[in-house]
Design a protein around this motif. Structure first.
Motif, PDB file in Angstrom:
ATOM      1  N   UNK A   1      72.990 106.855 -14.098  1.00 18.45           N
ATOM      2  CA  UNK A   1      74.417 107.114 -13.916  1.00 18.45           C
ATOM      3  C   UNK A   1      74.883 108.252 -14.825  1.00 18.45           C
ATOM      4  N   UNK A   2      74.447 108.226 -16.081  1.00 18.26           N
ATOM      5  CA  UNK A   2      74.829 109.286 -17.018  1.00 18.26           C
ATOM      6  C   UNK A   2      74.244 110.635 -16.609  1.00 18.26           C
ATOM      7  N   UNK A   3      72.996 110.642 -16.166  1.00 21.29           N
ATOM      8  CA  UNK A   3      72.374 111.889 -15.733  1.00 21.29           C
ATOM      9  C   UNK A   3      73.083 112.445 -14.508  1.00 21.29           C
ATOM     10  N   UNK A   4      73.483 111.577 -13.602  1.00 21.45           N
ATOM     11  CA  UNK A   4      74.200 112.038 -12.405  1.00 21.45           C
ATOM     12  C   UNK A   4      75.539 112.666 -12.795  1.00 21.45           C
ATOM     13  N   UNK A   5      76.248 112.025 -13.738  1.00 21.99           N
ATOM     14  CA  UNK A   5      77.526 112.587 -14.192  1.00 21.99           C
ATOM     15  C   UNK A   5      77.306 113.946 -14.864  1.00 21.99           C
ATOM     16  N   UNK A   6      76.262 114.064 -15.671  1.00 21.95           N
ATOM     17  CA  UNK A   6      75.967 115.337 -16.334  1.00 21.95           C
ATOM     18  C   UNK A   6      75.592 116.398 -15.295  1.00 21.95           C
TER      19      UNK A   6
ATOM     20  N   UNK B   1      80.574 123.321 -13.335  1.00 20.57           N
ATOM     21  CA  UNK B   1      80.758 124.455 -14.245  1.00 20.57           C
ATOM     22  C   UNK B   1      80.053 125.701 -13.729  1.00 20.57           C
ATOM     23  N   UNK B   2      78.935 125.540 -13.047  1.00 18.48           N
ATOM     24  CA  UNK B   2      78.197 126.691 -12.508  1.00 18.48           C
ATOM     25  C   UNK B   2      78.983 127.374 -11.386  1.00 18.48           C
TER      26      UNK B   2
END
Length: 99
Positions: A63-68, A75-76
């Motif tokens: 979940x954290x990796x998906x949010x990041x 941002x890109x």
């Protein structure tokens, strides 16, 4: 002999009032066979807890990796800023507030 008879002879059960979840088990009062059964149950619960904890940790990390990933992708997509235009805006702001 049927499967039911085999099950009765191969799988001893412990029928104690201390097996109720609200009451602690008196380990010292168990027979050696009951103690082995208790140890098997304890080990099964411990292993289940460890596996469940690992699964929850993996889910949390995903979940954290998906949010990041979503943040980085967002941002890109933001266009790069024009440095010269930023300097011009800063100079106008400085000129406005310095007089």
């Amino acid at each position: 002999m049927t499967g039911a008879a085999d099950d009765r002879t191969c799988a001893p059960t412990v029928a104690r009032t201390a097996d109720v979840a609200d009451e602690p088990t008196d380990i010292m009062g168990l027979t050696p066979a009951e103690f082995l059964i208790w140890c098997d149950g304890y080990e099964a619960g411990l292993r289940h807890g460890i596996e469940r904890g690992r699964g929850l940790a993996d889910d949390d990390a995903a979940r954290r990796h998906h949010r990041a990933f979503t943040l980085v992708q967002t941002m890109a997509r933001i266009p790069e800023r024009d440095a010269a235009a930023d300097r011009a805006v800063a100079a106008r702001r400085e000129a406005r507030w310095s007089t």
